[in-house]
Design a protein around this motif. Structure first.
Motif, PDB file in Angstrom:
ATOM      1  N   HIS A 173       0.832  -1.208   0.000  1.00  0.00           N
ATOM      2  CA  HIS A 173       0.000   0.000   0.000  1.00  0.00           C
ATOM      3  C   HIS A 173       0.866   1.258   0.000  1.00  0.00           C
ATOM      4  N   ASN A 197      -9.272  11.843   5.980  1.00  0.00           N
ATOM      5  CA  ASN A 197      -8.737  10.679   6.682  1.00  0.00           C
ATOM      6  C   ASN A 197      -8.025   9.780   5.691  1.00  0.00           C
ATOM      7  N   THR A 236       1.416   9.810   8.470  1.00  0.00           N
ATOM      8  CA  THR A 236       2.591   9.131   7.913  1.00  0.00           C
ATOM      9  C   THR A 236       3.688  10.152   7.612  1.00  0.00           C
TER      10      THR A 236
HETATM   11  P1  ADP Z   1      -4.110  10.486   7.903  1.00  0.00           P
HETATM   12  O1  ADP Z   1      -3.258  10.822   9.074  1.00  0.00           O
HETATM   13  O2  ADP Z   1      -4.156  11.553   6.856  1.00  0.00           O
HETATM   14  O3  ADP Z   1      -5.495  10.060   8.303  1.00  0.00           O
HETATM   15  P2  ADP Z   1      -2.364   8.171   7.659  1.00  0.00           P
HETATM   16  O4  ADP Z   1      -1.010   8.669   7.394  1.00  0.00           O
HETATM   17  O5  ADP Z   1      -2.673   7.715   9.031  1.00  0.00           O
HETATM   18  O6  ADP Z   1      -3.440   9.229   7.148  1.00  0.00           O
HETATM   19  O7  ADP Z   1      -2.627   6.958   6.672  1.00  0.00           O
HETATM   20  C1  ADP Z   1      -2.348   6.997   5.283  1.00  0.00           C
HETATM   21  C2  ADP Z   1      -2.658   5.643   4.668  1.00  0.00           C
HETATM   22  O8  ADP Z   1      -1.749   4.659   5.141  1.00  0.00           O
HETATM   23  C3  ADP Z   1      -4.059   5.125   4.981  1.00  0.00           C
HETATM   24  O9  ADP Z   1      -4.544   4.462   3.859  1.00  0.00           O
HETATM   25  C4  ADP Z   1      -3.814   4.173   6.137  1.00  0.00           C
HETATM   26  O10 ADP Z   1      -4.794   3.175   6.154  1.00  0.00           O
HETATM   27  C5  ADP Z   1      -2.444   3.620   5.817  1.00  0.00           C
HETATM   28  N1  ADP Z   1      -1.674   3.279   7.024  1.00  0.00           N
HETATM   29  C6  ADP Z   1      -1.349   4.135   8.024  1.00  0.00           C
HETATM   30  N2  ADP Z   1      -0.590   3.506   8.967  1.00  0.00           N
HETATM   31  C7  ADP Z   1      -0.434   2.224   8.542  1.00  0.00           C
HETATM   32  C8  ADP Z   1       0.243   1.072   9.067  1.00  0.00           C
HETATM   33  N3  ADP Z   1       0.938   1.125  10.203  1.00  0.00           N
HETATM   34  N4  ADP Z   1       0.167  -0.073   8.344  1.00  0.00           N
HETATM   35  C9  ADP Z   1      -0.503  -0.132   7.186  1.00  0.00           C
HETATM   36  N5  ADP Z   1      -1.164   0.913   6.621  1.00  0.00           N
HETATM   37  C10 ADP Z   1      -1.140   2.075   7.300  1.00  0.00           C
END
Ligand code: ADP
Ligand code: MG
Length: 260
Positions: free
Chosen positions: A15, A37, A43
């Motif tokens: 992903h 979201n 990230t």
């Molecule tokens: P935001 O903070 O803008 O809501 P994130 O950075 O948390 O977005 O997430 C970005 C993408 O990466 C999303 O699709 C989320 O599901 C995925 N994601 C975030 N953390 C992880 C992880 N530890 N493992 C797998 N996928 C993740």
């Protein structure tokens, strides 16, 4: 301190969470990360806090590759407040904020450390909570403690991931008011993931708008947070209303009606 994200991509397995992200933040600048979201805000912030390593691309702190800087030095330079924090049940507010001084303390806690902690508690308006245990606090109070911990750290760069999500309206504005003022006074940089587009509009020098892990737009708040961009990225209709107090973004329910 200047921080640069240079073509950063992050994969979680297959992903792709971030793709080719480039932006920079200079000393004393406040930059908001906005986006729905899952758009990659957390990230991005984790990469800048050296919690995640980018799969591709680099992050530079004052022209130094962050992956080559020791964690100890990163802890002195960067004050990170995560979106979801774990806290120590049996520590008090005072002890938690004092943790912010840890990267600076060489031998024992000095009167100066305690003074800095006291100032941070005062800045966040939580001195009266100093002796309370963390699990006796509300979500908003805990959030303020974590911001106070970051202030006590006196970092060159603040990374705040939705720092106001548990706060009521007055405290949201208060926290942004204080942190942005302190950042400006100290010449620290502040990168802040925000849900509230009004806060992003009114407290940041620049806005980076993410969609699906890519930068959709970046620039001055007025150029990025337009009704067109917001519609495109959030699929919500908004009005931009100007008053003597600034610009206000108001979501509207159109029920499919077109603008007259
Ligand atoms: P935001 O903070 O803008 O809501 P994130 O950075 O948390 O977005 O997430 C970005 C993408 O990466 C999303 O699709 C989320 O599901 C995925 N994601 C975030 N953390 C992880 C992880 N530890 N493992 C797998 N996928 C993740
Ligand atoms: Mg997030």
């Amino acid at each position: 301190m200047k921080i640069i994200a240079d073509n950063v991509s992050v994969y979680y397995g297959k992903h792709k969470a971030l793709e080719d992200i480039s932006f920079d933040v200079s000393s004393g600048e406040i930059v908001s990360l906005v986006g729905p979201n899952g758009s990659g805000k957390s990230t991005m912030i984790k990469c800048m806090a050296q919690i995640h390593k980018p799969s591709k691309g680099k992050i530079y702190l004052d022209d130094r590759d962050i992956s080559k800087i020791s964690l100890k030095e990163v802890a002195r330079l960067i004050g990170y407040v995560p979106q979801n924090f774990h806290y120590l049940f049996f520590s008090t507010v005072m002890e938690t904020v004092l943790l912010g001084r840890k990267p600076h303390i060489t031998w024992s806690i000095s009167p100066r450390d305690l003074e800095i902690v006291q100032n941070a508690l005062n800045d966040m308006g939580i001195s009266d909570l100093a002796g309370k245990f963390m699990d006796q606090l509300s979500g908003g109070q805990k959030q303020k403690v974590h911001i106070a911990r970051a202030l006590a750290q006196e970092p060159k760069l603040f990374l705040f991931d939705e720092p106001t999500s548990n706060l009521d309206l007055k405290h949201q504005m208060e926290v942004l008011e204080i942190t942005s003022r302190l950042a400006k006074e100290e010449g620290s940089s502040l990168i802040i993931a925000l849900h509230d587009l009004n806060l992003a509009f009114n407290y940041s020098d620049r806005v980076v708008m993410l969609r699906g892990g890519k930068i959709f737009a970046q620039g001055k708040p007025g150029d990025v947070l337009t009704p067109e961009n917001i519609k495109e990225v959030y699929d919500v209709d908004t009005l931009q209303i100007k008053s003597d107090y600034g610009t206000h973004i108001v979501p509207i329910k159109t029920n499919g009606r077109q603008k007259a």
